[in-house]
Design a protein around this motif. Structure first.
Motif, mmCIF file in Angstrom:
data_model
loop_
_atom_site.group_PDB
_atom_site.id
_atom_site.type_symbol
_atom_site.label_atom_id
_atom_site.label_comp_id
_atom_site.label_asym_id
_atom_site.label_seq_id
_atom_site.Cartn_x
_atom_site.Cartn_y
_atom_site.Cartn_z
ATOM 1 N N ALA A 35 0.845 -1.198 0.000
ATOM 2 C CA ALA A 35 0.000 0.000 0.000
ATOM 3 C C ALA A 35 0.875 1.240 0.000
ATOM 4 O O ALA A 35 2.013 1.216 0.490
ATOM 5 N N ALA A 36 0.340 2.311 -0.550
ATOM 6 C CA ALA A 36 1.051 3.589 -0.529
ATOM 7 C C ALA A 36 0.078 4.694 -0.144
ATOM 8 O O ALA A 36 -1.122 4.614 -0.428
ATOM 9 N N ALA A 37 0.603 5.703 0.530
ATOM 10 C CA ALA A 37 -0.148 6.912 0.890
ATOM 11 C C ALA A 37 0.650 8.107 0.382
ATOM 12 O O ALA A 37 1.876 8.145 0.550
ATOM 13 N N VAL A 38 -0.023 9.047 -0.264
ATOM 14 C CA VAL A 38 0.680 10.178 -0.893
ATOM 15 C C VAL A 38 -0.048 11.493 -0.617
ATOM 16 O O VAL A 38 -1.279 11.550 -0.686
ATOM 17 N N ALA A 77 4.246 0.677 2.258
ATOM 18 C CA ALA A 77 4.370 -0.399 3.251
ATOM 19 C C ALA A 77 3.750 -1.693 2.740
ATOM 20 O O ALA A 77 2.903 -1.682 1.844
ATOM 21 N N PHE A 78 4.167 -2.787 3.360
ATOM 22 C CA PHE A 78 3.679 -4.117 3.006
ATOM 23 C C PHE A 78 2.921 -4.758 4.161
ATOM 24 O O PHE A 78 3.112 -4.402 5.324
ATOM 25 N N ALA A 79 2.079 -5.731 3.820
ATOM 26 C CA ALA A 79 1.626 -6.744 4.776
ATOM 27 C C ALA A 79 2.040 -8.066 4.142
ATOM 28 O O ALA A 79 1.818 -8.294 2.945
ATOM 29 N N SER A 80 2.677 -8.918 4.931
ATOM 30 C CA SER A 80 3.312 -10.124 4.394
ATOM 31 C C SER A 80 2.314 -11.230 4.038
ATOM 32 O O SER A 80 1.143 -11.191 4.427
#
Length: 201
Positions: A35-38, A77-80
């Motif tokens: 995911a990304a937040a901008v 960020a990631f979630a595995s």
């Protein structure tokens, strides 16, 4: 429709700093969800900015450093795979989004989330269906998430070359299913996504 129309409408209602949030990799059989937040400067025009799925891989990779350079703030960020198996893909997606938002260091007051599902993100949110083609901030987040995840899967392909991750990025293609039949799962596979496939064996 301008990619800034949603943000402009919110600003007219007195909303403060807006971030856009999107994910990549909800559907694949392997690899994490990203995911990304901008937060972009208001009315920033980045030629070619659009929903990452509508852009070529080459164009996404061209826009990636431009977005990072020109954004006021961004988080990725990631979630595995393990987290996806433990808490399900929707909750893992929310987890990755929260992690990305946390990297903004409290700079945002309001989050535009791509899609129609929401959770408590610690701020006011608005979900936007097809948001990556309707909001500049979500479109930028979409590109950062997609390129980051693609690059991750390309590195994973060096570790597990037999699966072809560099080609299909973990999605359920014929080639991927053929490799799963021949080699079984590797640690990067989502166990919960493959229960039915192996149940048929």
């Amino acid at each position: 429709m301008s990619l800034w129309e949603i943000e402009d409408t919110l600003k007219e209602k007195g909303v403060g700093v807006i971030c856009g949030v999107d994910e990549a990799g909800r559907g694949p059989l392997a690899g994490p969800v990203c995911a990304a937040a901008v937060i972009l400067p208001e009315h920033l025009e980045i030629p070619g900015l659009n929903d990452s799925k509508k852009l070529t891989d080459k164009k996404r990779r061209e826009l990636y450093p431009i977005i990072k350079e020109q954004a006021i703030a961004y988080g990725i960020a990631f979630a595995s795979e393990q987290e996806i198996d433990e808490i399900n893909i929707l909750q893992a997606t929310f987890l990755a989004m929260k992690r990305a938002i946390a990297q903004l260091d409290g700079k945002a007051d309001f989050a535009l989330i791509d899609g129609n599902r929401e959770t408590d993100f610690g701020m006011e949110v608005m979900t936007v269906v097809k948001g990556d083609s309707r909001s500049a901030n979500i479109a930028a987040a979409s590109i950062l998430a997609k390129v980051t995840r693609d690059e991750y899967m390309e590195k994973l392909a060096q570790e597990y070359p037999e699966y072809g991750f560099e080609v299909h990025k973990g999605y359920g293609t014929k080639r991927h299913y053929a490799a799963l039949t021949e080699y079984g799962m590797c640690p990067a596979h989502r166990r919960t996504f493959l229960k039915k496939f192996y149940g048929r064996k």
